[in-house]
Design a protein around this motif. Structure first.
Motif, PDB file in Angstrom:
ATOM      1  N   ASP A 123      -0.874  -1.470   2.128  1.00 37.16           N
ATOM      2  CA  ASP A 123      -1.634  -1.781   0.921  1.00 37.16           C
ATOM      3  C   ASP A 123      -2.744  -2.761   1.287  1.00 37.16           C
ATOM      4  O   ASP A 123      -2.964  -3.053   2.474  1.00 37.16           O
ATOM      5  CB  ASP A 123      -0.737  -2.302  -0.210  1.00 37.16           C
ATOM      6  N   ALA A 150      -3.202   3.438  -1.131  1.00 34.42           N
ATOM      7  CA  ALA A 150      -3.521   3.849  -2.500  1.00 34.42           C
ATOM      8  C   ALA A 150      -4.934   4.421  -2.609  1.00 34.42           C
ATOM      9  O   ALA A 150      -5.206   5.252  -3.478  1.00 34.42           O
ATOM     10  CB  ALA A 150      -3.356   2.665  -3.453  1.00 34.42           C
ATOM     11  N   HIS A 151      -5.826   3.982  -1.734  1.00 34.76           N
ATOM     12  CA  HIS A 151      -7.212   4.455  -1.805  1.00 34.76           C
ATOM     13  C   HIS A 151      -7.727   4.733  -0.397  1.00 34.76           C
ATOM     14  O   HIS A 151      -7.156   4.274   0.601  1.00 34.76           O
ATOM     15  CB  HIS A 151      -8.098   3.409  -2.491  1.00 34.76           C
ATOM     16  N   THR A 163      -4.388   9.236   1.063  1.00 33.01           N
ATOM     17  CA  THR A 163      -4.132   8.407  -0.115  1.00 33.01           C
ATOM     18  C   THR A 163      -2.839   8.887  -0.766  1.00 33.01           C
ATOM     19  O   THR A 163      -2.300   9.943  -0.414  1.00 33.01           O
ATOM     20  CB  THR A 163      -5.282   8.509  -1.123  1.00 33.01           C
ATOM     21  N   PHE A 164      -2.354   8.128  -1.737  1.00 32.69           N
ATOM     22  CA  PHE A 164      -1.149   8.538  -2.445  1.00 32.69           C
ATOM     23  C   PHE A 164      -1.354   9.880  -3.145  1.00 32.69           C
ATOM     24  O   PHE A 164      -0.401  10.631  -3.366  1.00 32.69           O
ATOM     25  CB  PHE A 164      -0.736   7.477  -3.467  1.00 32.69           C
ATOM     26  N   PRO A 181       4.067  -0.923  -2.147  1.00 32.88           N
ATOM     27  CA  PRO A 181       3.341  -0.650  -3.396  1.00 32.88           C
ATOM     28  C   PRO A 181       4.246  -0.012  -4.438  1.00 32.88           C
ATOM     29  O   PRO A 181       5.096   0.824  -4.112  1.00 32.88           O
ATOM     30  CB  PRO A 181       2.232   0.309  -2.961  1.00 32.88           C
ATOM     31  N   THR A 182       4.085  -0.424  -5.684  1.00 31.10           N
ATOM     32  CA  THR A 182       4.867   0.146  -6.778  1.00 31.10           C
ATOM     33  C   THR A 182       4.117   1.355  -7.328  1.00 31.10           C
ATOM     34  O   THR A 182       3.174   1.230  -8.097  1.00 31.10           O
ATOM     35  CB  THR A 182       5.082  -0.897  -7.888  1.00 31.10           C
ATOM     36  N   ASP A 183       4.545   2.520  -6.898  1.00 31.18           N
ATOM     37  CA  ASP A 183       3.864   3.745  -7.284  1.00 31.18           C
ATOM     38  C   ASP A 183       4.877   4.890  -7.207  1.00 31.18           C
ATOM     39  O   ASP A 183       5.601   5.022  -6.213  1.00 31.18           O
ATOM     40  CB  ASP A 183       2.689   4.028  -6.334  1.00 31.18           C
ATOM     41  N   ARG A 185       4.464   7.911  -6.648  1.00 35.12           N
ATOM     42  CA  ARG A 185       4.198   8.832  -5.546  1.00 35.12           C
ATOM     43  C   ARG A 185       4.775   8.316  -4.235  1.00 35.12           C
ATOM     44  O   ARG A 185       5.187   9.101  -3.373  1.00 35.12           O
ATOM     45  CB  ARG A 185       2.695   9.084  -5.433  1.00 35.12           C
ATOM     46  N   ASN A 187       7.551   6.480  -4.173  1.00 38.44           N
ATOM     47  CA  ASN A 187       8.978   6.757  -4.344  1.00 38.44           C
ATOM     48  C   ASN A 187       9.299   8.205  -3.997  1.00 38.44           C
ATOM     49  O   ASN A 187      10.318   8.492  -3.353  1.00 38.44           O
ATOM     50  CB  ASN A 187       9.403   6.472  -5.787  1.00 38.44           C
TER      51      ASN A 187
END
Length: 251
Positions: A123, A150-151, A163-164, A181-183, A185, A187
């Motif tokens: 992240d 994430a990006h 990316t996710f 990261p809390t996402d 995708r 998980n």
């Protein structure tokens, strides 16, 4: 000119062959292969047949496949038939039992990791130094690290490869988590890799990704450690191809 006569040779059939019995034997070797696998490997293979045939919309094709599977092994066909919601057919070929070969099982020994791909989950707080450290360890073993974030763009000088939104678990043979990261995708990525017995390592607080997905830090094929130790353990687990003990536990 005198025309050249057509060739008199005919196609060789099993009836013409001196070894006609073995020529017509289509199932003894697949049966030997299946019987040489451990219970976890057999279950993994049966799930693969169930998945692929489950995507087939023709019941005729599914039944033909089940006929071949039952000629290999009753238990294999029974499991796959149950997953498809069909009745198991009766064998139309005798079972011939050849001596199983331990060399056909992936549970005996380790394998080269050359060419494997590992997701490096990061992240915006992840240091480029940490990413380069584990990347170097993996690349020295001829393993390809692929940075996931994430990006897109770069993070602390490190280019992001996926990316996710674009990552998929099938791209990776293992994962090294350097961030948490809390996402949803993320998980999904971890859950799918866990379910398929793939190696996962986490560094520091990234272990929380495992915890929120109900994965114990001491489970087979799972490592929680510092960056160097995590990378080394991941390579060891990759050499076993799968964490078969996890798969066997569900079998």
């Amino acid at each position: 000119p005198t025309p050249i006569p057509p060739p008199t040779a005919k196609l060789r059939t099993s009836a013409d062959s001196a070894g006609s019995v073995s020529f017509a034997d289509h199932y003894s070797q697949p049966r030997m292969f299946y019987r040489s696998l451990t219970n976890g490997e057999q279950r993994h293979l049966a799930d693969a047949f169930s998945f692929e045939l489950g995507k087939c919309q023709s019941e005729v094709i599914q039944r033909r496949a089940l006929q071949m599977l039952v000629n290999v092994d009753d238990g294999l066909a029974d499991y796959v038939a149950g997953q498809l919601g069909l009745d198991k057919p009766a064998p139309n070929s005798d079972h011939v039992d050849l001596e199983p070969s331990p060399a056909l099982s992936q549970r005996h020994g380790s394998f080269p990791v050359d060419g494997r791909t590992v997701a490096l989950l990061i992240d915006d707080t992840t240091s480029g130094e940490a990413v380069r450290e584990v990347s170097t360890a993996l690349e020295e073993a001829r393993v390809r690290p692929m940075v996931v974030a994430a990006h897109g763009g770069t993070i602390d000088g490190v280019p992001v490869a996926r990316t996710f939104a674009t990552m998929r678990s099938v791209e990776f043979d293992g994962a090294l988590l350097l961030a948490a990261p809390t996402d949803a995708r993320v998980n999904l990525l971890v859950e799918e890799m866990w379910r398929h017995g793939k190696a996962i390592a986490a560094v520091g607080t990234a272990a929380s990704v495992l915890q929120r997905n109900g994965i114990e830090s001491d489970a087979p094929g799972i490592t929680v450690a510092d960056t160097v130790t995590a990378a080394s353990a991941l390579l060891t687990d990759l050499a076993e191809h799968r964490a078969w003990a996890r798969i066997e536990a569900d079998a």
